[in-house]
Design a protein around this motif. Structure first.
Motif, PDB file in Angstrom:
ATOM      1  N   THR A  98      19.243 132.513 -47.218  1.00 46.05           N
ATOM      2  CA  THR A  98      20.088 133.709 -47.235  1.00 46.05           C
ATOM      3  C   THR A  98      20.083 134.354 -45.862  1.00 46.05           C
ATOM      4  O   THR A  98      19.148 134.170 -45.083  1.00 46.05           O
ATOM      5  N   ASP A  99      21.124 135.110 -45.605  1.00 47.91           N
ATOM      6  CA  ASP A  99      21.192 135.915 -44.396  1.00 47.91           C
ATOM      7  C   ASP A  99      22.244 136.992 -44.614  1.00 47.91           C
ATOM      8  O   ASP A  99      23.081 136.887 -45.518  1.00 47.91           O
ATOM      9  N   GLU A 100      22.207 138.005 -43.776  1.00 47.57           N
ATOM     10  CA  GLU A 100      23.118 139.129 -43.901  1.00 47.57           C
ATOM     11  C   GLU A 100      24.471 138.798 -43.284  1.00 47.57           C
ATOM     12  O   GLU A 100      24.550 138.314 -42.156  1.00 47.57           O
ATOM     13  N   VAL A 101      25.515 139.069 -44.054  1.00 45.96           N
ATOM     14  CA  VAL A 101      26.893 138.844 -43.623  1.00 45.96           C
ATOM     15  C   VAL A 101      27.629 140.177 -43.704  1.00 45.96           C
ATOM     16  O   VAL A 101      27.408 140.950 -44.631  1.00 45.96           O
ATOM     17  N   THR A 102      28.512 140.442 -42.741  1.00 49.49           N
ATOM     18  CA  THR A 102      29.333 141.652 -42.744  1.00 49.49           C
ATOM     19  C   THR A 102      30.729 141.288 -43.225  1.00 49.49           C
ATOM     20  O   THR A 102      31.344 140.344 -42.719  1.00 49.49           O
ATOM     21  N   ARG A 103      31.195 142.034 -44.222  1.00 48.75           N
ATOM     22  CA  ARG A 103      32.531 141.789 -44.789  1.00 48.75           C
ATOM     23  C   ARG A 103      33.190 143.130 -45.106  1.00 48.75           C
ATOM     24  O   ARG A 103      32.505 144.148 -45.226  1.00 48.75           O
ATOM     25  N   PRO A 104      34.511 143.128 -45.330  1.00 47.36           N
ATOM     26  CA  PRO A 104      35.177 144.352 -45.769  1.00 47.36           C
ATOM     27  C   PRO A 104      34.574 144.864 -47.083  1.00 47.36           C
ATOM     28  O   PRO A 104      34.252 144.073 -47.978  1.00 47.36           O
TER      29      PRO A 104
END
Length: 164
Positions: A98-104
């Motif tokens: 897992t890792d952090e993703v930036t999305r709307p």
């Protein structure tokens, strides 16, 4: 409702664009049932047909008991908010990574149900993140592609090491 084998990263099918569903009926319902059983066994909160090697635009989500099970056929995002949010993402095809993703933060999307009826909805927060993640997969974009190259390379190395 058999549990189907899940393709593991970096299987080429996970980078394939899925074809629109044109036939609605018993075979689609059976695929949806298989996806649900496979997702629950993984375990996960979302799965696409591509995860089991079926290159059709079908996804199932079950975020929690209150949300229930939702089938999205031929989903497409029609609007994204300018406001974003970060969320830890992963995949049933890459368990444990897992890792952090930036999305709307919010989206509007259109999809069909098991009978082919078209629906349009707005989603926010975790629901919006999950729809974007699964639509990406249907478009041949594995979630790792949303990470910086450095983060992606580190995560892949760590995951590959854990697999050996």
């Amino acid at each position: 409702m058999p549990i189907r084998p899940i393709l593991r990263y970096p299987h080429p099918a996970l980078k394939s664009v899925c074809a629109p569903v044109t036939a609605f009926g018993p075979s689609l319902a059976a695929l949806a049932d298989d996806l649900l059983a496979t997702m629950r066994a993984a375990p996960g909160v979302g799965i696409t047909a591509a995860h089991i090697g079926v290159l059709s635009r079908v996804t199932v989500l079950e975020l929690d008991k209150a949300f229930g099970v939702r089938l999205y056929v031929n989903p497409e995002i029609t609007w994204f908010s300018q406001e974003t949010m970060n969320h830890a993402e992963g995949s049933v095809s890459m368990p444990g990574a897992t890792d952090e993703v930036t999305r709307p933060r919010a989206i509007r999307f259109r999809y069909q149900d098991a009978e082919g009826t078209v629906h349009e909805e707005t989603a926010e927060g975790f629901h919006a993140i999950c729809i974007q993640h699964e639509v990406d997969q249907l478009d041949g974009i594995f979630w790792l592609q949303r990470l910086s190259r450095l983060k992606r390379d580190r995560l892949v190395k760590k995951w590959e090491k854990a697999q050996s």
